[in-house]
Write an enzyme that holds these catalytic residues in place. Structure first.
Site, PDB file in Angstrom:
ATOM      1  N   ARG A 116      -5.369  -7.870   1.303  1.00 38.85           N
ATOM      2  CA  ARG A 116      -5.747  -6.534   0.853  1.00 38.85           C
ATOM      3  C   ARG A 116      -6.999  -6.098   1.616  1.00 38.85           C
ATOM      4  O   ARG A 116      -7.950  -6.871   1.766  1.00 38.85           O
ATOM      5  CB  ARG A 116      -6.018  -6.498  -0.656  1.00 38.85           C
ATOM      6  CG  ARG A 116      -4.792  -6.606  -1.534  1.00 38.85           C
ATOM      7  CD  ARG A 116      -3.932  -5.356  -1.451  1.00 38.85           C
ATOM      8  NE  ARG A 116      -2.836  -5.364  -2.403  1.00 38.85           N
ATOM      9  CZ  ARG A 116      -1.599  -5.772  -2.133  1.00 38.85           C
ATOM     10  NH1 ARG A 116      -1.307  -6.236  -0.920  1.00 38.85           N
ATOM     11  NH2 ARG A 116      -0.647  -5.725  -3.051  1.00 38.85           N
ATOM     12  N   GLU A 160      -5.772   3.454   3.024  1.00 39.35           N
ATOM     13  CA  GLU A 160      -4.463   3.510   3.679  1.00 39.35           C
ATOM     14  C   GLU A 160      -3.709   4.753   3.228  1.00 39.35           C
ATOM     15  O   GLU A 160      -3.568   4.959   2.020  1.00 39.35           O
ATOM     16  CB  GLU A 160      -3.660   2.253   3.349  1.00 39.35           C
ATOM     17  CG  GLU A 160      -4.299   0.966   3.863  1.00 39.35           C
ATOM     18  CD  GLU A 160      -3.519  -0.285   3.468  1.00 39.35           C
ATOM     19  OE1 GLU A 160      -2.480  -0.159   2.780  1.00 39.35           O
ATOM     20  OE2 GLU A 160      -3.946  -1.383   3.847  1.00 39.35           O
ATOM     21  N   HIS A 170       0.170  -2.164   7.437  1.00 40.18           N
ATOM     22  CA  HIS A 170       0.541  -2.838   6.182  1.00 40.18           C
ATOM     23  C   HIS A 170       2.050  -3.123   6.168  1.00 40.18           C
ATOM     24  O   HIS A 170       2.749  -2.824   5.195  1.00 40.18           O
ATOM     25  CB  HIS A 170       0.138  -2.001   4.964  1.00 40.18           C
ATOM     26  CG  HIS A 170      -0.063  -2.823   3.724  1.00 40.18           C
ATOM     27  ND1 HIS A 170      -0.996  -2.506   2.766  1.00 40.18           N
ATOM     28  CD2 HIS A 170       0.548  -3.952   3.281  1.00 40.18           C
ATOM     29  CE1 HIS A 170      -0.946  -3.400   1.784  1.00 40.18           C
ATOM     30  NE2 HIS A 170      -0.013  -4.292   2.088  1.00 40.18           N
TER      31      HIS A 170
END
Length: 326
Positions: A238, A267, A286
């Site tokens: 994360r 993000e 991601h």
């Protein structure tokens, strides 16, 4: 009465035909409606339509959970991390929360390997150079063989990563405050006594910890100051575990050699994020968990758990099993 399941994903970006089939067989109404990250109003609106939620990044906090508690009976996270869900608040609202542990661990471990290899050999720069007509597009990099890799966290993903690195001549250091089985011979790693040993002694530090109040911003200037100037940081867990301002400073000043990041604090990132402009930083979007195999494994677990829940049983992966559900 027919149960309704809401999935916060764009079906044009993720193949959910398996869930379509499973939920049709179970007689559920299946709503696929993606919403923006952090949109509390839309979260409440969609939650009031759903008996079960397959959660991605929508905010489940005190306000949103309280607003939907008379409708939503079960929330299951599409993935292992549940940091977008306030589990104590969900418990107070009487809503069980599950996740999908381990389903995407191989995919994320592969992404960590990709970043580990790339920061050393700079494959991404070579690919881009060839596209621009630069030939030979040669960059003298560093081999993984002979290096020390430090893993901060040794859950499903960390263990998969160790398995994948067995073909390399590497020493693996591990720190995990919660693991009980510290049999170095069994796992083929060396367990160390504290985090600092990972940062001091590793050529590559790979992060595999959850985002919690304790870990938020914990990878900061104090940790970077311990690292070798030739060392690289890899993050596939994360973004929020890293203090990005401190990381940017460490990269600018040469405190560390570079970074491979699949996750960021914000993000999608703003275009002016310095990490996107640095030659020694490689950012992917991601994508760690996104493989066809991990998607299928996740969807099988999610469908099984929703069926189990609506049959009156508590799924094995519920994080707050003290809640009996509505």
């Amino acid at each position: 009465m027919k149960k309704t399941v809401w999935l916060n994903l764009d079906e044009n970006k993720v193949d959910v035909t398996y869930l379509d089939k499973r939920f049709a067989e179970s007689g559920y109404e299946f709503i696929k409606c993606p919403i923006d990250t952090g949109d509390e109003e839309k979260t409440i609106e969609m939650g009031k339509k759903a008996d079960a939620v397959i959660s991605t990044w929508e905010p489940w906090n005190e306000r949103t959970l309280e607003a939907v508690k008379d409708k939503v009976q079960y929330i299951v996270r599409y993935g292992a991390g549940t940091d977008n869900i306030d589990i104590p608040a969900a418990t107070r609202a009487g809503i069980p929360v599950g996740n999908v542990p381990g389903a995407n661990s191989a995919a994320v471990a592969e992404t960590a390997i990709l970043h580990i290899l790339n920061v050393g050999r700079r494959f991404a720069h070579c690919v881009e150079g060839v596209r621009k007509g630069i030939w030979p597009s040669t960059i003298t990099g560093t081999e993984l063989d002979g290096k020390t890799v430090g893993l901060l966290g040794f859950g499903h993903i960390g263990k998969q990563l160790v398995r994948m690195m067995k073909g390399f001549d590497v020493k693996v250091l591990v720190y995990d405050a919660y693991i009980q089985d510290k049999d170095s011979e069994k796992w083929g790693v060396t367990f160390v006594e504290n985090q600092d040993e990972i940062f001091k002694n590793s050529d590559i530090v790979s992060l595999h910890i959850p985002l919690t109040e304790e870990t938020q911003g914990s990878i900061n200037k104090e940790k970077f100051a311990l690292m070798k100037k030739s060392a690289y940081l890899i993050n596939t867990c994360r973004g929020g575990v890293i203090n990005e301002e401190d990381l940017i400073e460490a990269l600018k000043t040469g405190q560390i050699a570079g970074a491979g990041l699949d996750v960021l604090c914000q993000e999608p990132p703003k275009k002016d994020n310095p990490l996107l402009q640095m030659e020694n930083v490689f950012v992917t979007s991601h994508m760690g968990a996104a493989s066809l195999e991990s998607e299928h494994r996740s969807q099988v677990i999610i469908a099984d758990c929703i069926d189990e829940f609506f049959s009156g049983k508590m799924p094995y992966n519920v994080k707050n099993p003290e809640v009996k559900g509505n």
